[in-house]
Design an enzyme around this catalytic site. Structure first.
Site, PDB file in Angstrom:
ATOM      1  N   ASP A  29      43.434  43.868  30.669  1.00 23.98           N
ATOM      2  CA  ASP A  29      42.817  42.552  30.448  1.00 23.98           C
ATOM      3  C   ASP A  29      41.906  42.860  31.219  1.00 23.98           C
ATOM      4  OD1 ASP A  29      41.678  39.854  31.894  1.00 23.98           O
ATOM      5  OD2 ASP A  29      44.021  39.417  31.313  1.00 23.98           O
ATOM      6  N   ILE A  30      40.273  42.127  30.572  1.00 30.03           N
ATOM      7  CA  ILE A  30      38.886  42.398  30.336  1.00 30.03           C
ATOM      8  C   ILE A  30      38.758  41.418  32.075  1.00 30.03           C
ATOM      9  CG2 ILE A  30      38.283  40.425  29.226  1.00 30.03           C
ATOM     10  CD1 ILE A  30      37.329  44.334  29.664  1.00 30.03           C
ATOM     11  N   GLU A  89      44.606  30.753  27.091  1.00 27.73           N
ATOM     12  CA  GLU A  89      43.077  30.877  26.841  1.00 27.73           C
ATOM     13  C   GLU A  89      43.677  31.232  25.719  1.00 27.73           C
ATOM     14  OE1 GLU A  89      41.146  33.464  30.010  1.00 27.73           O
ATOM     15  OE2 GLU A  89      39.968  34.262  28.105  1.00 27.73           O
ATOM     16  N   HIS A  94      51.134  36.566  24.580  1.00 28.40           N
ATOM     17  CA  HIS A  94      51.227  38.111  24.764  1.00 28.40           C
ATOM     18  C   HIS A  94      51.691  38.132  26.562  1.00 28.40           C
ATOM     19  CE1 HIS A  94      47.823  35.012  26.126  1.00 28.40           C
ATOM     20  NE2 HIS A  94      47.676  36.167  27.371  1.00 28.40           N
ATOM     21  N   HIS A  96      51.902  39.445  30.478  1.00 35.82           N
ATOM     22  CA  HIS A  96      50.335  40.298  31.510  1.00 35.82           C
ATOM     23  C   HIS A  96      51.680  41.042  32.012  1.00 35.82           C
ATOM     24  CE1 HIS A  96      47.476  37.058  30.914  1.00 35.82           C
ATOM     25  NE2 HIS A  96      47.576  36.385  30.532  1.00 35.82           N
TER      26      HIS A  96
HETATM   27  P1  5GP Z   1      46.362  33.327  29.183  1.00 33.72           P
HETATM   28  O1  5GP Z   1      45.468  33.462  27.658  1.00 33.72           O
HETATM   29  O2  5GP Z   1      47.290  34.212  29.155  1.00 33.72           O
HETATM   30  O3  5GP Z   1      45.940  32.348  29.753  1.00 33.72           O
HETATM   31  O4  5GP Z   1      44.439  34.378  29.510  1.00 33.72           O
HETATM   32  C1  5GP Z   1      44.101  35.411  28.353  1.00 33.72           C
HETATM   33  C2  5GP Z   1      43.900  36.988  29.061  1.00 33.72           C
HETATM   34  O5  5GP Z   1      43.377  37.640  28.268  1.00 33.72           O
HETATM   35  C3  5GP Z   1      43.241  36.294  30.288  1.00 33.72           C
HETATM   36  O6  5GP Z   1      43.465  37.061  31.084  1.00 33.72           O
HETATM   37  C4  5GP Z   1      41.442  37.456  29.925  1.00 33.72           C
HETATM   38  O7  5GP Z   1      41.191  38.204  30.851  1.00 33.72           O
HETATM   39  C5  5GP Z   1      42.635  38.106  28.813  1.00 33.72           C
HETATM   40  N1  5GP Z   1      41.490  38.223  27.910  1.00 33.72           N
HETATM   41  C6  5GP Z   1      40.691  37.146  27.440  1.00 33.72           C
HETATM   42  N2  5GP Z   1      39.950  37.724  25.714  1.00 33.72           N
HETATM   43  C7  5GP Z   1      39.802  39.084  26.275  1.00 33.72           C
HETATM   44  C8  5GP Z   1      39.138  39.959  25.156  1.00 33.72           C
HETATM   45  O8  5GP Z   1      38.546  40.175  24.727  1.00 33.72           O
HETATM   46  N3  5GP Z   1      40.031  41.593  25.667  1.00 33.72           N
HETATM   47  C9  5GP Z   1      40.387  41.881  26.729  1.00 33.72           C
HETATM   48  N4  5GP Z   1      40.944  43.207  27.276  1.00 33.72           N
HETATM   49  N5  5GP Z   1      41.326  41.002  27.651  1.00 33.72           N
HETATM   50  C10 5GP Z   1      41.018  39.291  27.400  1.00 33.72           C
END
Ligand code: 5GP
Length: 135
Positions: A29-30, A89, A94, A96
């Site tokens: 995760d970035i 987001e 996905h 975590h």
């Molecule tokens: P969620 O959709 O589970 O709420 O969060 C999405 C996760 O993806 C976040 O923790 C965010 O930091 C990570 N994320 C979003 N865009 C990117 C990206 O382009 N590259 C990486 N490695 N992680 C990402």
């Protein structure tokens, strides 16, 4: 139209890979909440909501995540590897994987870590190496 995570899995967008199969991909995760925070995704399925994935692919995703978690546990000092599914987001299902030393480590509201490229690379390589040993 493909999601940002599909582009990451195909290499179109760079990522810090930690494990992969033909169908699944895992990367750092970035915006990590702890060191070794990994995302596990299906490569070819662009369902937004994880519970919309068909049973076979859903089982495959979790089986892959289990193996990746084993590698994370060996590479990153932690008591155990925690799991979270949010999807608030990015609309590409996905999982975590979060190395935990306490309950507080799974708090997504805390400020994200800012790691250097070198640190991301070092962490990813250490997980990739452990994943390789499991094959
Ligand atoms: P969620 O959709 O589970 O709420 O969060 C999405 C996760 O993806 C976040 O923790 C965010 O930091 C990570 N994320 C979003 N865009 C990117 C990206 O382009 N590259 C990486 N490695 N992680 C990402």
């Amino acid at each position: 139209m493909s999601t940002i995570f599909t582009k990451i899995a195909s290499g179109e967008i760079p990522s810090y890979k930690v494990a992969e199969t033909e169908d699944f991909y895992a990367f750092l995760d970035i915006n990590p909440i702890v060191r070794g925070h990994v995302l596990v995704i299906p490569r070819k399925i662009e369902k937004d909501y994880i519970f919309d994935i068909d049973d076979a692919a859903y089982s495959g995703l979790w089986a892959f995540a289990k193996k990746v978690a084993e590698a994370v546990k060996k590479a990153i000092p932690c008591k155990r590897v925690g799991v979270a599914v949010l999807g608030m987001e990015v609309p590409h299902a996905h999982i975590h994987l979060v190395p935990l030393n306490s309950e507080a480590d799974l708090d997504f509201r805390k400020p994200k870590l800012e790691l250097s490229k070198e640190e991301f690379t070092r962490i990813a390589e250490s997980i990739l190496t452990e994943y390789g040993k499991l094959q």
